[in-house]
Design a protein around this motif. Structure first.
Motif, PDB file in Angstrom:
ATOM      1  N   ARG A  53     -10.750   2.451 -33.970  1.00 52.03           N
ATOM      2  CA  ARG A  53     -11.254   1.390 -33.097  1.00 52.03           C
ATOM      3  C   ARG A  53     -12.715   1.607 -32.751  1.00 52.03           C
ATOM      4  NH1 ARG A  53      -7.344   0.829 -28.137  1.00 52.03           N
ATOM      5  NH2 ARG A  53      -6.560   2.857 -28.655  1.00 52.03           N
ATOM      6  N   CYS A  54     -13.379   0.494 -32.491  1.00 51.83           N
ATOM      7  CA  CYS A  54     -14.753   0.541 -32.018  1.00 51.83           C
ATOM      8  C   CYS A  54     -14.723   1.084 -30.587  1.00 51.83           C
ATOM      9  CB  CYS A  54     -15.373  -0.859 -32.041  1.00 51.83           C
ATOM     10  SG  CYS A  54     -16.984  -0.934 -31.232  1.00 51.83           S
ATOM     11  N   PRO A  55     -15.525   2.092 -30.279  1.00 50.54           N
ATOM     12  CA  PRO A  55     -15.509   2.633 -28.921  1.00 50.54           C
ATOM     13  C   PRO A  55     -16.113   1.691 -27.884  1.00 50.54           C
ATOM     14  CG  PRO A  55     -17.211   3.691 -30.227  1.00 50.54           C
ATOM     15  CD  PRO A  55     -16.440   2.790 -31.160  1.00 50.54           C
ATOM     16  N   LEU A  80      -4.040   0.678 -16.798  1.00 48.67           N
ATOM     17  CA  LEU A  80      -3.227   0.547 -18.011  1.00 48.67           C
ATOM     18  C   LEU A  80      -3.843  -0.408 -19.037  1.00 48.67           C
ATOM     19  CD1 LEU A  80       0.377   0.512 -16.508  1.00 48.67           C
ATOM     20  CD2 LEU A  80      -0.890   2.433 -17.529  1.00 48.67           C
ATOM     21  N   GLU A  81      -4.847  -1.166 -18.632  1.00 48.08           N
ATOM     22  CA  GLU A  81      -5.513  -2.094 -19.562  1.00 48.08           C
ATOM     23  C   GLU A  81      -6.611  -1.426 -20.385  1.00 48.08           C
ATOM     24  OE1 GLU A  81      -4.982  -5.641 -20.128  1.00 48.08           O
ATOM     25  OE2 GLU A  81      -3.120  -4.865 -19.291  1.00 48.08           O
ATOM     26  N   THR A  82      -7.084  -0.278 -19.943  1.00 49.34           N
ATOM     27  CA  THR A  82      -8.270   0.317 -20.562  1.00 49.34           C
ATOM     28  C   THR A  82      -8.099   0.599 -22.047  1.00 49.34           C
ATOM     29  OG1 THR A  82      -7.617   2.536 -19.872  1.00 49.34           O
ATOM     30  CG2 THR A  82      -9.102   1.329 -18.409  1.00 49.34           C
ATOM     31  N   ALA A  83      -6.938   1.004 -22.471  1.00 46.28           N
ATOM     32  CA  ALA A  83      -6.742   1.364 -23.879  1.00 46.28           C
ATOM     33  C   ALA A  83      -6.177   0.225 -24.721  1.00 46.28           C
ATOM     34  CB  ALA A  83      -5.816   2.578 -23.975  1.00 46.28           C
ATOM     35  N   LYS A  84      -5.826  -0.891 -24.111  1.00 48.37           N
ATOM     36  CA  LYS A  84      -5.201  -1.982 -24.872  1.00 48.37           C
ATOM     37  C   LYS A  84      -6.209  -2.687 -25.765  1.00 48.37           C
ATOM     38  CE  LYS A  84      -1.399  -3.072 -21.826  1.00 48.37           C
ATOM     39  NZ  LYS A  84      -0.775  -4.127 -21.013  1.00 48.37           N
ATOM     40  N   ARG A  85      -5.820  -2.891 -26.984  1.00 50.66           N
ATOM     41  CA  ARG A  85      -6.670  -3.615 -27.926  1.00 50.66           C
ATOM     42  C   ARG A  85      -6.827  -5.073 -27.511  1.00 50.66           C
ATOM     43  NH1 ARG A  85      -3.466  -0.158 -30.441  1.00 50.66           N
ATOM     44  NH2 ARG A  85      -4.383   1.331 -31.869  1.00 50.66           N
ATOM     45  N   SER A  86      -5.833  -5.595 -26.814  1.00 49.11           N
ATOM     46  CA  SER A  86      -5.856  -7.000 -26.409  1.00 49.11           C
ATOM     47  C   SER A  86      -6.738  -7.238 -25.187  1.00 49.11           C
ATOM     48  CB  SER A  86      -4.431  -7.472 -26.108  1.00 49.11           C
ATOM     49  OG  SER A  86      -3.870  -6.684 -25.076  1.00 49.11           O
ATOM     50  N   LEU A 111     -15.012  -1.746 -13.087  1.00 47.05           N
ATOM     51  CA  LEU A 111     -14.452  -0.581 -12.409  1.00 47.05           C
ATOM     52  C   LEU A 111     -12.974  -0.464 -12.763  1.00 47.05           C
ATOM     53  CD1 LEU A 111     -16.004  -1.138  -8.860  1.00 47.05           C
ATOM     54  CD2 LEU A 111     -16.812   0.420 -10.640  1.00 47.05           C
ATOM     55  N   ILE A 112     -12.509   0.760 -12.950  1.00 48.88           N
ATOM     56  CA  ILE A 112     -11.101   1.014 -13.262  1.00 48.88           C
ATOM     57  C   ILE A 112     -10.358   1.246 -11.947  1.00 48.88           C
ATOM     58  CG2 ILE A 112      -9.496   2.457 -14.584  1.00 48.88           C
ATOM     59  CD1 ILE A 112     -11.672   0.949 -16.272  1.00 48.88           C
ATOM     60  N   VAL A 113      -9.171   0.618 -11.821  1.00 46.83           N
ATOM     61  CA  VAL A 113      -8.382   0.689 -10.594  1.00 46.83           C
ATOM     62  C   VAL A 113      -6.979   1.182 -10.923  1.00 46.83           C
ATOM     63  CG1 VAL A 113      -7.424  -0.652  -8.680  1.00 46.83           C
ATOM     64  CG2 VAL A 113      -9.660  -1.243  -9.610  1.00 46.83           C
ATOM     65  N   GLY A 114      -6.474   2.097 -10.105  1.00 48.38           N
ATOM     66  CA  GLY A 114      -5.095   2.555 -10.237  1.00 48.38           C
ATOM     67  C   GLY A 114      -4.985   3.920 -10.893  1.00 48.38           C
ATOM     68  N   ASP A 174      -8.649  -7.673 -13.917  1.00 49.92           N
ATOM     69  CA  ASP A 174      -8.399  -7.574 -15.354  1.00 49.92           C
ATOM     70  C   ASP A 174      -7.117  -6.794 -15.590  1.00 49.92           C
ATOM     71  OD1 ASP A 174      -8.814  -7.728 -18.109  1.00 49.92           O
ATOM     72  OD2 ASP A 174      -9.929  -5.839 -18.124  1.00 49.92           O
ATOM     73  N   GLY A 175      -6.081  -7.533 -15.923  1.00 46.96           N
ATOM     74  CA  GLY A 175      -4.775  -6.939 -16.183  1.00 46.96           C
ATOM     75  C   GLY A 175      -3.794  -8.057 -16.439  1.00 46.96           C
ATOM     76  N   ASN A 176      -2.558  -7.692 -16.733  1.00 51.32           N
ATOM     77  CA  ASN A 176      -1.562  -8.754 -16.893  1.00 51.32           C
ATOM     78  C   ASN A 176      -1.220  -9.316 -15.511  1.00 51.32           C
ATOM     79  OD1 ASN A 176       0.515  -7.160 -15.698  1.00 51.32           O
ATOM     80  ND2 ASN A 176       1.042  -6.271 -17.672  1.00 51.32           N
ATOM     81  N   TRP A 177      -0.396 -10.332 -15.492  1.00 49.58           N
ATOM     82  CA  TRP A 177      -0.121 -11.020 -14.241  1.00 49.58           C
ATOM     83  C   TRP A 177       0.458 -10.084 -13.183  1.00 49.58           C
ATOM     84  CZ3 TRP A 177      -1.674 -14.366 -11.189  1.00 49.58           C
ATOM     85  CH2 TRP A 177      -0.883 -14.884 -10.176  1.00 49.58           C
ATOM     86  N   SER A 178       1.437  -9.249 -13.537  1.00 54.51           N
ATOM     87  CA  SER A 178       2.043  -8.375 -12.527  1.00 54.51           C
ATOM     88  C   SER A 178       1.053  -7.303 -12.057  1.00 54.51           C
ATOM     89  CB  SER A 178       3.346  -7.748 -13.036  1.00 54.51           C
ATOM     90  OG  SER A 178       3.106  -6.937 -14.149  1.00 54.51           O
TER      91      SER A 178
END
Length: 189
Positions: A9-11, A41-47, A63-66, A106-110
């Motif tokens: 993957r592109c970094p 949990l979104e940081t590594a997702k390709r989507s 910013l990363i949260v959680g 930035d994350g899924n709905w839940s």
């Protein structure tokens, strides 16, 4: 396909190297500052499109949260003129001045809903609520919420509302290109 068989993957944009969008990412200048709160949990997702949106917006901070990340400086959320981009909740009065800063979850709905529950400062912010997505909008999958869309799509639509279609056009093109490349390849790898 096992993890070992996946292409690198592109970094920067997090897509597979053969799908990399980095050369296509525009620099979009906005009056509005964007504060993207990305669920850990979104940081590594390709989507994930939050990272791509932050790269495209000259006036953005991601910013990363959680998880085990350092605690969020909530003073960022109390700056005057800060609004939350969110499909539910109290909307700002029609005569309110445009936001100076727009917080985007930035994350899924839940994940987004949990962030609003865990960060009381978010619940107090006026909301920018987007109209539902148009039928036929390019997507990789159906959203879990009726107003759901990718972070990049939501930001492009917010920019169009706040600053005009011309300012949002490069973001819309980037979102469409991303979906098209992934769809042509048939994979998020």
């Amino acid at each position: 396909m096992s993890r070992a068989d996946r292409p690198p993957r592109c970094p920067r944009c997090n897509l597979a190297i053969h799908l990399c969008l980095c050369a296509e990412i525009p620099q979009v200048e906005t009056r509005t500052r964007f504060l993207l709160l990305q669920h850990v949990l979104e940081t590594a997702k390709r989507s994930n499109t939050g990272r791509v949106a932050a790269l495209a917006l000259a006036n953005a901070k991601l910013l990363i949260v959680g998880g085990m990340t350092e605690a969020l400086d909530t003073s960022l959320l109390s700056e005057p003129g800060t609004w939350l981009l969110f499909p539910d909740g109290p909307v700002a009065p029609p005569d309110a001045p445009a936001p100076k800063q727009l917080v985007v979850l930035d994350g899924n709905w839940s994940q987004a809903r949990r962030m609003t529950q865990r960060l009381p400062a978010l619940r107090a912010l006026p909301r920018l609520v987007l109209p539902p997505p148009e039928p036929g909008m390019l997507r990789l999958r159906e959203p879990s919420h009726p107003a759901g869309m990718s972070t990049l799509d939501a930001i492009a639509r917010a920019v169009a509302l706040l600053e005009g279609a011309d300012v949002a056009a490069p973001l819309e093109r980037l979102a469409a290109l991303r979906v098209q490349r992934i769809a042509d390849c048939g994979t998020l790898n």
